[in-house]
Design a protein around this motif. Structure first.
Motif, PDB file in Angstrom:
ATOM      1  N   ALA A  22    -120.864 -31.242  -6.297  1.00 16.58           N
ATOM      2  CA  ALA A  22    -121.581 -30.810  -7.559  1.00 16.58           C
ATOM      3  C   ALA A  22    -120.712 -29.467  -7.933  1.00 16.58           C
ATOM      4  N   LYS A  23    -120.163 -28.554  -6.882  1.00 15.54           N
ATOM      5  CA  LYS A  23    -119.503 -27.432  -7.285  1.00 15.54           C
ATOM      6  C   LYS A  23    -118.146 -27.738  -7.727  1.00 15.54           C
ATOM      7  N   THR A  24    -117.470 -28.709  -7.353  1.00 15.98           N
ATOM      8  CA  THR A  24    -116.204 -29.119  -7.613  1.00 15.98           C
ATOM      9  C   THR A  24    -115.923 -30.133  -8.751  1.00 15.98           C
ATOM     10  N   GLY A  25    -117.124 -30.733  -9.377  1.00 13.24           N
ATOM     11  CA  GLY A  25    -116.837 -31.633 -10.201  1.00 13.24           C
ATOM     12  C   GLY A  25    -116.486 -33.006  -9.671  1.00 13.24           C
ATOM     13  N   GLY A  26    -116.861 -33.046  -8.380  1.00  9.22           N
ATOM     14  CA  GLY A  26    -116.609 -34.411  -7.747  1.00  9.22           C
ATOM     15  C   GLY A  26    -115.278 -34.483  -6.893  1.00  9.22           C
ATOM     16  N   TYR A  27    -114.400 -33.370  -6.760  1.00  3.89           N
ATOM     17  CA  TYR A  27    -113.141 -33.497  -5.956  1.00  3.89           C
ATOM     18  C   TYR A  27    -113.589 -32.848  -4.769  1.00  3.89           C
ATOM     19  N   CYS A  28    -112.574 -33.290  -3.772  1.00  6.29           N
ATOM     20  CA  CYS A  28    -112.607 -32.732  -2.438  1.00  6.29           C
ATOM     21  C   CYS A  28    -112.055 -31.362  -2.596  1.00  6.29           C
TER      22      CYS A  28
END
Ligand SMILES: [Zn+2]
Ligand SMILES: [Zn+2]
Ligand SMILES: [Zn+2]
Length: 462
Positions: A22-28
């Protein structure tokens, strides 16, 4: 516990928490950081500008002042390097310009930048042999005691002062002894001779006997108490023509004669089976060798590049004056445990080449191909001599490769003893590791014993 979900970046198989997604837009996190780095790099490339601090400036003194000025790092600025190296600009200075930049160096020393001031003085002394007789008392007053080469032009008064101070100044005794060695006049020679015969009280606080300090300045005391120079003069720069110059510098201003460097020999090293190599092969009648007594028409300094990086390698001359592996060579302890494949040295200068000196030992085509590649490299010897101390301060990054001149020791001075007559061998030249192979390090030093017609090669690196 919430279920982990895959990172959305293609090719990434990290699983992350939904909260992270949610914070990264789906990225690790690693992917997110990598993308940020890439974006930042794109920003720099799009916005970086070239700054030429030398634009429109022709005065060599002004150029040197800019070169010595500290740069503040700014990732959006790319400083355009000056077309010539610092060494070349120093060499171009007229006598008046040398005085001008010397005054500037003294101002720096009096203000807040002692280190830059000392650097400038060192360039002037090494490249122009500029005397600092008038400045030395002030340097000493400011407790500047090194580099010792700055003090070689000290006055008689300063010399006498140092001869007193060395007895009482425990803290600076090391430096003062090297300064005295550089001054090296008759009075100093006599003092070292007296110290040798009857060591002073403070001698046991030193790591070596006082007279060993003279080696740092390139001379020793003979059995009769006379000074004996340990390097030959004059000094001539050796350099490569073509694209691969030392430190990538253009040296087109120098128009010397061709010289034979780094030519593999047909003999093999008895320790590691690499081809021996002729580091330098120079006609004895060349003015660089005017002070060398050599029986053959050529002075051919051969060695094994691999083994001489571990131990001094001596060569003697056979009946016809050709160099052969000396029977005096002593394999260093633990040598047989070294991985020779790792140590192969490639002097071909062809970076894509998989051939190396070792493979030159093979027969047939491969050898021929390798020889051709090696011989493609062209070297020259400068047409004019340079100052004897030009290449002596390794840390100043001068063009190191030379025949003649004071060695540019990376570590302490270390002249080998001739294994046949035990006299200290004279330094006759040196080659920069960078000249020998791409990304090469350190310096190879060449020595000779004239009475025994022997050569030696040693190596130092930082
Ligand atoms: Zn990822
Ligand atoms: Zn070897
Ligand atoms: Zn000898």
């Amino acid at each position: 516990m919430s279920e982990r979900i895959p990172c959305v970046r293609e090719g990434c198989d990290h699983m992350i928490l939904p909260a992270t997604a949610a914070k990264t837009g789906g990225y690790c996190m690693p992917c997110k950081q990598e993308m940020e780095r890439e974006a930042h790099q794109r920003y720099i490339e799009a916005n970086r500008r070239d700054v030429d601090l030398y634009a429109g400036i022709t005065d060599a003194v002004k150029i040197l002042k800019i070169m010595h000025e500290p740069r503040t790092y700014d990732e959006l600025i790319r400083y355009v390097p000056y077309k010539n190296s610092m060494e070349q600009v120093y060499l171009s200075l007229s006598a008046e310009q040398q005085q001008e930049i010397k005054q500037y160096a003294m101002e720096l020393i009096r203000s807040d930048d002692e280190d830059t001031g000392k650097d400038i003085l060192q360039y002037l002394v090494c490249y122009h042999d500029l005397p600092l007789t008038a400045e030395i008392p002030e340097l000493l007053e400011r407790e500047i005691v090194y580099p010792a080469v700055l003090f070689k032009s000290a006055s008689v008064e300063t010399r006498d002062h140092l001869l007193q101070q060395v007895n009482t100044d425990d803290e600076n005794r090391n430096h003062i002894l090297i300064m005295l060695a550089y001054i090296g006049d008759e009075v100093v020679v006599q003092q070292f001779w007296r110290w040798k015969q009857s060591p002073p009280e403070w001698a046991n606080e030193l790591y070596v006997t006082p007279e060993r300090y003279t080696l740092q300045a390139g001379w020793e005391l003979t059995e009769e108490g006379q000074p004996r120079e340990l390097f030959i003069t004059p000094s001539y720069s050796l350099y490569e023509v073509g694209e691969r110059n030392v430190a990538g510098r253009e040296m087109e201003n120098l128009d010397g004669a061709p010289v034979s460097l780094l030519v593999p020999s047909s003999s093999l090293c008895p320790w590691c089976s690499s081809s021996l190599i002729s580091l330098m092969n120079l006609q004895v009648k060349h003015p660089a060798l005017q002070s060398v007594l050599w029986n053959s028409p050529q002075l051919d300094v051969q060695t094994c590049l691999v083994c001489s990086s571990y131990s001094v390698v001596y060569m003697e001359m056979d009946a016809t004056g050709n160099p052969i592996w000396s029977r005096h060579n002593v394999k260093p302890d633990g040598f047989d445990g070294i991985d020779m494949e790792e140590m192969r040295v490639d002097v071909s200068g062809v970076s894509s080449s998989t051939l190396d000196v070792g493979s030159l030992a093979g027969e047939g085509e491969r050898t021929e191909v390798a020889r051709e590649q090696v011989q493609r490299r062209l070297f020259r010897i400068a047409s004019e001599p340079r100052q004897p101390f030009h290449g002596s301060e390794w840390a100043m990054e001068p063009s190191i490769s030379q025949v003649g001149g004071h060695p540019g020791w990376v570590q302490d001075a270390d002249y080998p003893a001739c294994p046949a007559c035990s006299a200290t061998m004279k330094a006759i030249g040196q080659l920069d590791g960078e000249l020998i192979q791409e990304n090469g390090e350190g310096v190879y030093y060449m020595f000779a014993c004239e009475p025994c017609q022997m050569t030696a090669v040693s190596y130092q690196q930082s």
